[in-house]
Design a protein around this motif. Structure first.
Motif, PDB file in Angstrom:
ATOM      1  N   GLN A   1       0.830  -1.200   0.000  1.00  0.00           N
ATOM      2  CA  GLN A   1       0.000   0.000   0.000  1.00  0.00           C
ATOM      3  C   GLN A   1       0.869   1.257   0.000  1.00  0.00           C
ATOM      4  OE1 GLN A   1      -2.155  -1.066   3.547  1.00  0.00           O
ATOM      5  NE2 GLN A   1      -4.031  -1.499   2.393  1.00  0.00           N
ATOM      6  N   ALA A   2       1.922   1.239   0.809  1.00  0.00           N
ATOM      7  CA  ALA A   2       2.824   2.392   0.879  1.00  0.00           C
ATOM      8  C   ALA A   2       3.471   2.652  -0.481  1.00  0.00           C
ATOM      9  CB  ALA A   2       3.887   2.163   1.948  1.00  0.00           C
ATOM     10  N   GLN A   3       3.863   1.609  -1.174  1.00  0.00           N
ATOM     11  CA  GLN A   3       4.476   1.768  -2.492  1.00  0.00           C
ATOM     12  C   GLN A   3       3.487   2.362  -3.496  1.00  0.00           C
ATOM     13  OE1 GLN A   3       5.792  -2.300  -2.942  1.00  0.00           O
ATOM     14  NE2 GLN A   3       7.886  -1.784  -2.327  1.00  0.00           N
ATOM     15  N   LYS A   4       2.227   1.947  -3.413  1.00  0.00           N
ATOM     16  CA  LYS A   4       1.203   2.506  -4.308  1.00  0.00           C
ATOM     17  C   LYS A   4       0.966   3.984  -3.999  1.00  0.00           C
ATOM     18  CE  LYS A   4      -1.302  -1.777  -5.231  1.00  0.00           C
ATOM     19  NZ  LYS A   4      -2.577  -2.500  -5.049  1.00  0.00           N
ATOM     20  N   VAL A   5       0.956   4.322  -2.719  1.00  0.00           N
ATOM     21  CA  VAL A   5       0.771   5.721  -2.316  1.00  0.00           C
ATOM     22  C   VAL A   5       1.910   6.567  -2.869  1.00  0.00           C
ATOM     23  CG1 VAL A   5       0.808   7.316  -0.344  1.00  0.00           C
ATOM     24  CG2 VAL A   5      -0.585   5.228  -0.255  1.00  0.00           C
ATOM     25  N   ILE A   6       3.129   6.096  -2.713  1.00  0.00           N
ATOM     26  CA  ILE A   6       4.294   6.837  -3.194  1.00  0.00           C
ATOM     27  C   ILE A   6       4.224   7.012  -4.707  1.00  0.00           C
ATOM     28  CG2 ILE A   6       6.808   6.802  -3.416  1.00  0.00           C
ATOM     29  CD1 ILE A   6       5.692   7.546  -0.598  1.00  0.00           C
ATOM     30  N   ALA A   7       3.771   5.985  -5.426  1.00  0.00           N
ATOM     31  CA  ALA A   7       3.644   6.095  -6.886  1.00  0.00           C
ATOM     32  C   ALA A   7       2.673   7.219  -7.258  1.00  0.00           C
ATOM     33  CB  ALA A   7       3.195   4.768  -7.479  1.00  0.00           C
TER      34      ALA A   7
ATOM     35  N   GLN B   1      -5.284  20.455  -4.739  1.00  0.00           N
ATOM     36  CA  GLN B   1      -4.353  19.411  -5.134  1.00  0.00           C
ATOM     37  C   GLN B   1      -4.370  18.268  -4.109  1.00  0.00           C
ATOM     38  OE1 GLN B   1      -0.111  20.121  -4.894  1.00  0.00           O
ATOM     39  NE2 GLN B   1       0.219  18.929  -6.756  1.00  0.00           N
ATOM     40  N   VAL B   2      -4.376  18.616  -2.836  1.00  0.00           N
ATOM     41  CA  VAL B   2      -4.416  17.590  -1.791  1.00  0.00           C
ATOM     42  C   VAL B   2      -5.697  16.770  -1.914  1.00  0.00           C
ATOM     43  CG1 VAL B   2      -4.523  17.199   0.704  1.00  0.00           C
ATOM     44  CG2 VAL B   2      -2.906  18.871  -0.233  1.00  0.00           C
ATOM     45  N   GLU B   3      -6.818  17.437  -2.119  1.00  0.00           N
ATOM     46  CA  GLU B   3      -8.088  16.719  -2.290  1.00  0.00           C
ATOM     47  C   GLU B   3      -8.039  15.803  -3.512  1.00  0.00           C
ATOM     48  OE1 GLU B   3     -11.082  19.755  -2.437  1.00  0.00           O
ATOM     49  OE2 GLU B   3     -10.829  20.253  -0.312  1.00  0.00           O
ATOM     50  N   ARG B   4      -7.433  16.276  -4.593  1.00  0.00           N
ATOM     51  CA  ARG B   4      -7.309  15.476  -5.808  1.00  0.00           C
ATOM     52  C   ARG B   4      -6.440  14.240  -5.554  1.00  0.00           C
ATOM     53  NH1 ARG B   4      -5.470  19.193  -8.913  1.00  0.00           N
ATOM     54  NH2 ARG B   4      -3.273  18.637  -8.849  1.00  0.00           N
ATOM     55  N   MET B   5      -5.354  14.419  -4.808  1.00  0.00           N
ATOM     56  CA  MET B   5      -4.470  13.289  -4.501  1.00  0.00           C
ATOM     57  C   MET B   5      -5.193  12.268  -3.618  1.00  0.00           C
ATOM     58  SD  MET B   5      -1.697  13.708  -5.846  1.00  0.00           S
ATOM     59  CE  MET B   5      -1.047  13.262  -6.925  1.00  0.00           C
ATOM     60  N   ILE B   6      -5.945  12.748  -2.644  1.00  0.00           N
ATOM     61  CA  ILE B   6      -6.709  11.843  -1.780  1.00  0.00           C
ATOM     62  C   ILE B   6      -7.730  11.077  -2.623  1.00  0.00           C
ATOM     63  CG2 ILE B   6      -8.373  11.717   0.119  1.00  0.00           C
ATOM     64  CD1 ILE B   6      -5.500  12.297   1.054  1.00  0.00           C
ATOM     65  N   TYR B   7      -8.394  11.760  -3.551  1.00  0.00           N
ATOM     66  CA  TYR B   7      -9.355  11.087  -4.433  1.00  0.00           C
ATOM     67  C   TYR B   7      -8.653  10.028  -5.286  1.00  0.00           C
ATOM     68  CZ  TYR B   7     -12.820  10.181  -7.987  1.00  0.00           C
ATOM     69  OH  TYR B   7     -13.696   9.550  -8.830  1.00  0.00           O
ATOM     70  N   ARG B   8      -7.484  10.378  -5.824  1.00  0.00           N
ATOM     71  CA  ARG B   8      -6.729   9.402  -6.629  1.00  0.00           C
ATOM     72  C   ARG B   8      -6.334   8.200  -5.787  1.00  0.00           C
ATOM     73  NH1 ARG B   8      -1.836  11.425  -9.781  1.00  0.00           N
ATOM     74  NH2 ARG B   8      -1.914   9.237 -10.382  1.00  0.00           N
ATOM     75  N   LEU B   9      -5.936   8.423  -4.549  1.00  0.00           N
ATOM     76  CA  LEU B   9      -5.604   7.301  -3.674  1.00  0.00           C
ATOM     77  C   LEU B   9      -6.825   6.425  -3.444  1.00  0.00           C
ATOM     78  CD1 LEU B   9      -3.348   9.106  -1.048  1.00  0.00           C
ATOM     79  CD2 LEU B   9      -2.610   7.499  -2.828  1.00  0.00           C
ATOM     80  N   LYS B  10      -7.972   7.069  -3.290  1.00  0.00           N
ATOM     81  CA  LYS B  10      -9.212   6.325  -3.064  1.00  0.00           C
ATOM     82  C   LYS B  10      -9.569   5.470  -4.272  1.00  0.00           C
ATOM     83  CE  LYS B  10     -14.018   7.092  -1.777  1.00  0.00           C
ATOM     84  NZ  LYS B  10     -15.018   8.101  -1.421  1.00  0.00           N
ATOM     85  N   THR B  11      -9.401   6.012  -5.467  1.00  0.00           N
ATOM     86  CA  THR B  11      -9.807   5.291  -6.673  1.00  0.00           C
ATOM     87  C   THR B  11      -8.720   4.391  -7.252  1.00  0.00           C
ATOM     88  OG1 THR B  11      -9.226   7.170  -8.080  1.00  0.00           O
ATOM     89  CG2 THR B  11     -11.520   7.038  -7.311  1.00  0.00           C
ATOM     90  N   GLU B  12      -7.451   4.773  -7.112  1.00  0.00           N
ATOM     91  CA  GLU B  12      -6.368   4.012  -7.727  1.00  0.00           C
ATOM     92  C   GLU B  12      -5.696   3.026  -6.777  1.00  0.00           C
ATOM     93  OE1 GLU B  12      -3.574   6.595  -9.718  1.00  0.00           O
ATOM     94  OE2 GLU B  12      -5.193   7.889 -10.414  1.00  0.00           O
ATOM     95  N   VAL B  13      -5.795   3.281  -5.490  1.00  0.00           N
ATOM     96  CA  VAL B  13      -5.144   2.392  -4.534  1.00  0.00           C
ATOM     97  C   VAL B  13      -6.194   1.645  -3.733  1.00  0.00           C
ATOM     98  CG1 VAL B  13      -3.493   2.227  -2.616  1.00  0.00           C
ATOM     99  CG2 VAL B  13      -3.134   3.927  -4.415  1.00  0.00           C
ATOM    100  N   ASP B  14      -6.874   2.364  -2.821  1.00  0.00           N
ATOM    101  CA  ASP B  14      -7.832   1.708  -1.936  1.00  0.00           C
ATOM    102  C   ASP B  14      -8.499   2.781  -1.076  1.00  0.00           C
ATOM    103  OD1 ASP B  14      -8.651   0.513   0.676  1.00  0.00           O
ATOM    104  OD2 ASP B  14      -7.817  -1.320  -0.172  1.00  0.00           O
ATOM    105  N   PRO B  15      -9.810   2.722  -0.867  1.00  0.00           N
ATOM    106  CA  PRO B  15     -10.475   3.718  -0.023  1.00  0.00           C
ATOM    107  C   PRO B  15      -9.895   3.750   1.400  1.00  0.00           C
ATOM    108  CG  PRO B  15     -12.112   2.526  -1.267  1.00  0.00           C
ATOM    109  CD  PRO B  15     -10.794   1.835  -1.510  1.00  0.00           C
ATOM    110  N   HIS B  16      -9.546   2.583   1.922  1.00  0.00           N
ATOM    111  CA  HIS B  16      -8.954   2.524   3.262  1.00  0.00           C
ATOM    112  C   HIS B  16      -7.633   3.300   3.295  1.00  0.00           C
ATOM    113  CE1 HIS B  16      -7.328   1.078   7.029  1.00  0.00           C
ATOM    114  NE2 HIS B  16      -6.258   0.654   6.364  1.00  0.00           N
ATOM    115  N   VAL B  17      -6.828   3.105   2.287  1.00  0.00           N
ATOM    116  CA  VAL B  17      -5.531   3.780   2.227  1.00  0.00           C
ATOM    117  C   VAL B  17      -5.715   5.296   2.149  1.00  0.00           C
ATOM    118  CG1 VAL B  17      -3.427   4.074   0.865  1.00  0.00           C
ATOM    119  CG2 VAL B  17      -4.337   1.790   1.265  1.00  0.00           C
ATOM    120  N   SER B  18      -6.684   5.753   1.380  1.00  0.00           N
ATOM    121  CA  SER B  18      -6.905   7.200   1.295  1.00  0.00           C
ATOM    122  C   SER B  18      -7.283   7.762   2.662  1.00  0.00           C
ATOM    123  CB  SER B  18      -7.967   7.541   0.250  1.00  0.00           C
ATOM    124  OG  SER B  18      -9.244   7.146   0.676  1.00  0.00           O
TER     125      SER B  18
END
Length: 88
Positions: free
Chosen positions: A36-42, A56-73
């Motif tokens: 998960q940490a590696q995906k976040v860093i990517a 920008q922060v909100e956009r990054m959080i949204y990308r984490l939610k959709t591209e990595v995992d809602p839990h991770v965001s």
């Protein structure tokens, strides 16, 4: 917040490694795996982060939610909230 402090925070976020992110999560007792940490860093590496840019922060959080995992965001949001008092 003064400009120097903001630059230091941005520099740290933009140079953060997956291992450092894991250590930070552990310090705050927030569960996060290496994968998960590696995906976040990517996602974070996809653009230069300016923590003062709320959109920008909100956009990054949204990308984490959709591209990595809602839990991770949510985990990353929790980490950011730990330092929210330092942000403008």
């Amino acid at each position: 917040m003064n400009e120097w402090m903001l630059q230091m925070i941005n520099q740290k976020i933009n140079s953060l490694s997956a291992r450092e992110l894991l250590e930070l999560a552990s310090q705050h007792q927030i569960p996060l795996t290496m994968q998960q940490a590696q995906k976040v860093i990517a996602v974070l590496r996809s653009e230069t982060i300016n923590i003062a840019d709320k959109r920008q922060v909100e956009r990054m959080i949204y990308r984490l939610k959709t591209e990595v995992d809602p839990h991770v965001s949510r985990v990353i949001e929790q980490l950011l909230q730990q330092y929210g008092h330092l942000l403008p």
